[in-house]
Design an enzyme around this catalytic site. Structure first.
Site, PDB file in Angstrom:
ATOM      1  N   TYR A  75       1.030  -1.134  -0.043  1.00  0.00           N
ATOM      2  CA  TYR A  75      -0.257   0.022  -0.030  1.00  0.00           C
ATOM      3  C   TYR A  75       0.760   1.181  -0.121  1.00  0.00           C
ATOM      4  O   TYR A  75       0.437   2.506  -0.236  1.00  0.00           O
ATOM      5  CB  TYR A  75      -0.848  -0.021   1.122  1.00  0.00           C
ATOM      6  CG  TYR A  75      -2.056  -1.079   1.079  1.00  0.00           C
ATOM      7  CD1 TYR A  75      -2.385  -1.842   0.163  1.00  0.00           C
ATOM      8  CD2 TYR A  75      -2.771  -1.288   2.314  1.00  0.00           C
ATOM      9  CE1 TYR A  75      -3.291  -2.869  -0.065  1.00  0.00           C
ATOM     10  CE2 TYR A  75      -3.678  -2.441   2.386  1.00  0.00           C
ATOM     11  CZ  TYR A  75      -4.021  -2.915   1.269  1.00  0.00           C
ATOM     12  OH  TYR A  75      -4.882  -3.956   1.072  1.00  0.00           O
ATOM     13  N   ASP A  80     -10.888  -8.788   7.677  1.00  0.00           N
ATOM     14  CA  ASP A  80     -12.253  -8.480   7.300  1.00  0.00           C
ATOM     15  C   ASP A  80     -12.926  -9.955   7.311  1.00  0.00           C
ATOM     16  O   ASP A  80     -13.917 -10.268   7.704  1.00  0.00           O
ATOM     17  CB  ASP A  80     -12.564  -7.831   6.036  1.00  0.00           C
ATOM     18  CG  ASP A  80     -12.723  -6.354   6.085  1.00  0.00           C
ATOM     19  OD1 ASP A  80     -12.328  -5.774   6.976  1.00  0.00           O
ATOM     20  OD2 ASP A  80     -13.336  -5.668   5.064  1.00  0.00           O
ATOM     21  N   ASP A 124      -3.003 -18.202   1.603  1.00  0.00           N
ATOM     22  CA  ASP A 124      -4.053 -18.741   1.031  1.00  0.00           C
ATOM     23  C   ASP A 124      -4.664 -19.926   1.974  1.00  0.00           C
ATOM     24  O   ASP A 124      -5.924 -20.364   2.164  1.00  0.00           O
ATOM     25  CB  ASP A 124      -3.876 -19.305  -0.504  1.00  0.00           C
ATOM     26  CG  ASP A 124      -2.328 -19.827  -0.727  1.00  0.00           C
ATOM     27  OD1 ASP A 124      -1.601 -19.678   0.388  1.00  0.00           O
ATOM     28  OD2 ASP A 124      -1.925 -20.494  -1.729  1.00  0.00           O
ATOM     29  N   LYS A 140       3.738 -15.137   2.269  1.00  0.00           N
ATOM     30  CA  LYS A 140       3.507 -15.919   0.824  1.00  0.00           C
ATOM     31  C   LYS A 140       4.818 -16.166   0.353  1.00  0.00           C
ATOM     32  O   LYS A 140       5.330 -15.737  -0.668  1.00  0.00           O
ATOM     33  CB  LYS A 140       2.688 -15.106  -0.242  1.00  0.00           C
ATOM     34  CG  LYS A 140       2.225 -15.632  -1.435  1.00  0.00           C
ATOM     35  CD  LYS A 140       1.173 -16.818  -1.208  1.00  0.00           C
ATOM     36  CE  LYS A 140       1.017 -17.362  -2.604  1.00  0.00           C
ATOM     37  NZ  LYS A 140       0.067 -18.480  -2.751  1.00  0.00           N
ATOM     38  N   ASP A 144      -5.225  -6.902   5.837  1.00  0.00           N
ATOM     39  CA  ASP A 144      -6.499  -6.070   5.447  1.00  0.00           C
ATOM     40  C   ASP A 144      -7.753  -6.944   5.062  1.00  0.00           C
ATOM     41  O   ASP A 144      -8.743  -6.872   5.381  1.00  0.00           O
ATOM     42  CB  ASP A 144      -6.057  -5.270   4.263  1.00  0.00           C
ATOM     43  CG  ASP A 144      -7.189  -4.155   3.872  1.00  0.00           C
ATOM     44  OD1 ASP A 144      -8.000  -4.103   4.795  1.00  0.00           O
ATOM     45  OD2 ASP A 144      -6.922  -3.442   3.015  1.00  0.00           O
TER      46      ASP A 144
END
Ligand code: NAD
Length: 360
Positions: free
Chosen positions: A141, A252, A224, A192, A248
């Site tokens: 980001y 959620d 994942d 990852k 992020d």
């Protein structure tokens, strides 16, 4: 103790739910003999309307000079013009940066009486008590370069850069280990590393931090697989720590386990004790002004403020127990029940009543 708390009610339902959280803090001060000075400031859309900027330098300085900051929510249709030069969320980003907040904490603990409100089967939710720690200031980001260019053949390319410094990884993983030490002593680091170099550095630094926390059971998981495990075996997590973008998305996903986002608190912490505490929901323009928003996310954020910035563990636990008890009594706001729902103020009053009983 004496503490100065900056309150940024923000926009939409922000002022309604922070009013509830402020009443709880005032009651805690009264019951436990503390002196809290609560000072309100404009931030977000309301600050754009008044000052032309979502966060003034003065407000940021006052937040930094406070012991903790309590925030409602910012944004709404009035300020949604994508072409606008200033947007409410810029205030939030400015605040995180200006306060040096590098970790976002979201506890997820579904209440037994609300499990039917979750899309997951109750048997999967039993025993879920996790804390997701998301790195907040690095990663894709904020990485440079970021942009677009066009080729003579008319094709357009866009690019973002995922960048992590070792010290950024180290401080957030350390924090996760320290938090786990006060819980079930398990940390799962999510990355990852099979694809990304930033993740390989993340894993290397995380392993070094783990060595200096021998009482913590530390494991790694690919993002994942972690996304699947959050749904299939959520109770297997204690503390989950991860980078900005993965965090992020996973925070959620994890929030859905509890049924309503109105219930969930968060804390953003940095090296100084001054943290930022806010419910995870937004300004809910669809119900703003009606006095029916669920104040529990904001009230539990105030409990996190008591714990992490003011070091008042008993007071924080008392607020959490009062919320639990109020839900056990069947009290519900509109997000959890349509009929006979309590207003924001009625729900707050019920929680205050239970807080007083706790203290007695
Ligand atoms: P939202 O969280 O505001 O609302 C989503 C849905 O949940 C709505 O139906 C709303 O009524 C309901 N809801 C949310 N909180 C509730 C509560 N406490 N009690 C009862 N119901 C509640 O998300 P959105 O609609 O995507 O965003 C609305 C605005 O909020 C946008 O401008 C967005 O940018 C902003 N936003 C701000 C923050 C923040 O300040 N940290 C976070 C998310 C969204």
């Amino acid at each position: 103790m004496k503490a100065r708390i900056a309150v940024l009610p923000g926009d939409g339902i922000g002022p309604e739910v922070t009013a509830g959280a402020q009443q709880i803090l005032e009651q805690v001060a009264h019951l436990f003999d503390h002196k809290f000075e609560l000072e309100e400031y404009l931030m977000g859309g309301c600050s754009i309307d008044r000052y032309g900027t979502p966060l003034t330098d003065e407000t940021l300085a006052d937040c930094n000079a406070s012991d903790a900051v309590l925030l409602g929510a910012v944004g709404g249709p009035k300020w949604d013009d994508p072409m606008a030069k200033v947007r409410p969320e810029m205030g939030l980003l400015g605040l995180r940066k200006g306060m040096g907040l590098f970790a976002n904490l979201r506890p997820v603990r579904p209440h037994p009486d609300l499990m039917h409100a979750s899309p997951l089967k109750p048997e999967l939710l039993s025993g879920v008590d996790m804390l997701v720690v998301r790195e907040l200031t690095g990663g894709i980001y904020f990485g440079e370069p970021q942009g677009r260019d066009s080729q003579p053949d008319g094709n357009t390319r866009a690019f973002d850069s995922m960048v992590y410094w070792d010290y950024e990884i180290e401080r957030v993983v350390k924090l996760a280990c320290n938090l786990a030490a006060g819980r079930r002593k398990k940390v799962t680091s999510v990355d990852k590393a099979n694809v990304l170099e930033t993740s390989r550095l993340w894993r290397q630094v995380a392993n070094n931090v783990a060595v200096s926390h021998p009482t913590i059971t530390f494991d790694h998981q690919l993002v994942d697989a972690a996304a699947m495990r959050l749904i299939t075996q959520p109770s297997s997590f204690d503390v989950l720590v991860t980078g900005n973008m993965f965090g992020d998305i996973l925070t959620d996903e994890a929030s859905v386990l509890t049924g309503s986002i109105g219930n969930l608190p968060s804390a953003s912490l940095g090296d100084s004790g001054t943290g930022l505490y806010e419910p995870i929901h937004g300004s809910a323009p669809d119900i703003a002004g009606e006095g029916i928003a669920n104040p529990i996310g904001a009230i539990l954020s105030a409990a996190m403020l008591l714990r992490h910035s003011l070091n008042l563990e008993s007071e924080a636990s008392a607020v959490e127990a009062a919320v639990m008890h109020t839900l056990e009594e069947g009290c519900r706001t509109i997000d959890l029940r349509q009929e006979k729902a309590l207003s924001t103020q009625q729900m707050t009053a019920e929680i205050i009543k239970n807080l007083e009983t706790q203290k007695r």
